[in-house]
Design an enzyme around this catalytic site. Structure first.
Site, mmCIF file in Angstrom:
data_model
loop_
_atom_site.group_PDB
_atom_site.id
_atom_site.type_symbol
_atom_site.label_atom_id
_atom_site.label_comp_id
_atom_site.label_asym_id
_atom_site.label_seq_id
_atom_site.Cartn_x
_atom_site.Cartn_y
_atom_site.Cartn_z
ATOM 1 N NE ARG A 240 -4.253 -1.421 0.147
ATOM 2 C CZ ARG A 240 -4.417 -2.480 -0.658
ATOM 3 N NH1 ARG A 240 -3.479 -2.786 -1.546
ATOM 4 N NH2 ARG A 240 -5.507 -3.212 -0.610
ATOM 5 C CD GLU A 269 -2.880 3.072 -5.682
ATOM 6 O OE1 GLU A 269 -3.879 2.386 -5.995
ATOM 7 O OE2 GLU A 269 -1.911 2.612 -5.081
ATOM 8 C CG HIS A 288 -2.915 -1.021 -6.910
ATOM 9 N ND1 HIS A 288 -3.417 -0.340 -5.826
ATOM 10 C CD2 HIS A 288 -2.827 -2.319 -6.520
ATOM 11 C CE1 HIS A 288 -3.620 -1.185 -4.819
ATOM 12 N NE2 HIS A 288 -3.271 -2.391 -5.222
HETATM 13 C C1 DGY Z 1 -5.814 -6.043 -2.925
HETATM 14 O O1 DGY Z 1 -6.624 -6.914 -3.247
HETATM 15 O O2 DGY Z 1 -5.824 -5.563 -1.784
HETATM 16 C C2 DGY Z 1 -4.804 -5.618 -3.948
HETATM 17 O O3 DGY Z 1 -4.086 -4.504 -3.584
HETATM 18 C C3 DGY Z 1 -5.438 -5.408 -5.307
HETATM 19 O O4 DGY Z 1 -5.528 -6.585 -5.974
#
Ligand code: DGY
Length: 334
Positions: A240, A269, A288
């Protein structure tokens, strides 16, 4: 009794949507972007289930708009910081997620970033494409760093971190890890060594972040931590964006305090056009896409649909592996 009404906030891969449509009355956001706050509020009204993404904030206000019919919030993600789980639990709402389904795909991408950063893969492609390659072979063209035999520091040895550690073995890397809790069993299984965070940062050639976002990990990597890293080291983040204090990272990269960064996640984002990272040469930036493979995303869709149907249609508890708030079982037995 008629079909239960559900709201699906984005189009997900088949066959999940068809399965959901057969068993429930589906309201689907067909647009290629996340629904606005207003759209969410309008569409959740009277729904028994919400199938959401990590881009949808599901808080008390949204639960109020949904009303007392709401029984399950199924997230198509492994992170669930976008859901107010405490509030959902207090209301007897089941919260589910797709847990470790994406671990291997995300580990593949983290390794891709390690290789791309160390061996200039992105800039070398650009160099070749843009016809800058004029001399057949040069002893010092596009020099990078060895990945094999180097030291990898993993922050967060959960499923994804462990999957990265397994890949590192194939590259004959020395693997250090930092976790809030030391895990001796995993240490011997994966042949990794525990290190305090500062020590890991000082010793690693590649630091790869795999911790979940929580109050302890928020902005964990800031100016003081970046200063501990080697000048020749790379920071990789597929977890993250908020785990890294981005202004501090930008400053460290500008001053060549570290060799570079491979980033799949950001504080904001999509990346704002004014973000200085976009102009930097010592970074590899991705939108991402950690879990973005056909196989993984369709499995995530299937699991998210199954979790929702377990609660609403099968009237059975979801697989404990996918249930975020097991305490809810006592509040609202199925
Ligand atoms: C999640 O699922 O938390 C990822 O960051 C995105 O696939």
């Amino acid at each position: 009794m008629g079909k239960k009404k559900i709201y699906v906030t984005r189009r997900i891969l088949e066959p999940a949507l068809s399965i959901l449509s057969r068993k429930c009355q589906v309201t689907l956001n067909k647009k290629p972007c996340p629904p606005s706050r207003e759209e969410i509020s309008k569409n959740v009204a009277g729904k028994a289930g919400i199938l959401c993404m990590l881009t949808d904030r599901i808080d008390a206000e949204v639960m109020d708009k949904a009303g007392s019919n709401l029984q399950v919030i199924s997230s198509y993600s492994t992170g669930f910081e976008h859901i107010d789980v405490k509030e959902a639990t207090a209301r007897g709402i089941y919260v589910t997620y797709t847990a470790d389904i994406l671990a291997e795909a995300t580990a593949d991408l983290a390794f891709g970033l390690i290789l791309a950063c160390a061996r200039n893969i992105v800039s070398a492609d650009e160099y070749t494409r843009n016809k800058k390659w004029k001399i057949a072979w040069s002893p010092d063209l596009m020099l990078g760093y060895n990945v094999h035999g180097s030291t990898l520091g993993i922050i967060g040895l959960g499923r994804i971190g462990s999957a990265v550690a397994r890949r590192a073995r194939g590259f004959n890397m020395k693997v250090l890890y930092y976790n809030r809790k030391r895990n001796r069993q995993l240490e011997s299984e994966l042949r990794v060594t525990y290190a305090a965070l500062d020590e890991l940062l000082a010793q690693s050639d590649f630091v790869s972040i795999h911790t979940t976002l929580n109050s302890a990990s928020n902005q964990l990597i800031d100016r003081t931590k970046l200063r501990l890293m080697k000048k020749t080291a790379f920071l990789i983040n597929t977890a993250r964006g908020q785990v890294v204090k981005e202004v501090d990272l930008v400053r460290a990269l500008e001053r060549n305090q570290i060799a570079g960064a491979g980033l799949d996640v950001f504080e904001t984002e999509p990346l704002p056009r004014s973000n200085p990272l976009l102009k930097m040469k010592n970074v590899v930036l991705l939108p991402h896409i950690g879990s973005a493979t056909y196989q993984t995303r369709s499995k995530m869709a299937e699991v998210a649909a199954r979790n929702l149907l377990d609660v609403l249609v099968e009237k059975k508890e979801p697989n404990p592996k996918f249930l975020v708030n097991p305490e809810v079982k006592n509040l609202r037995p199925l």
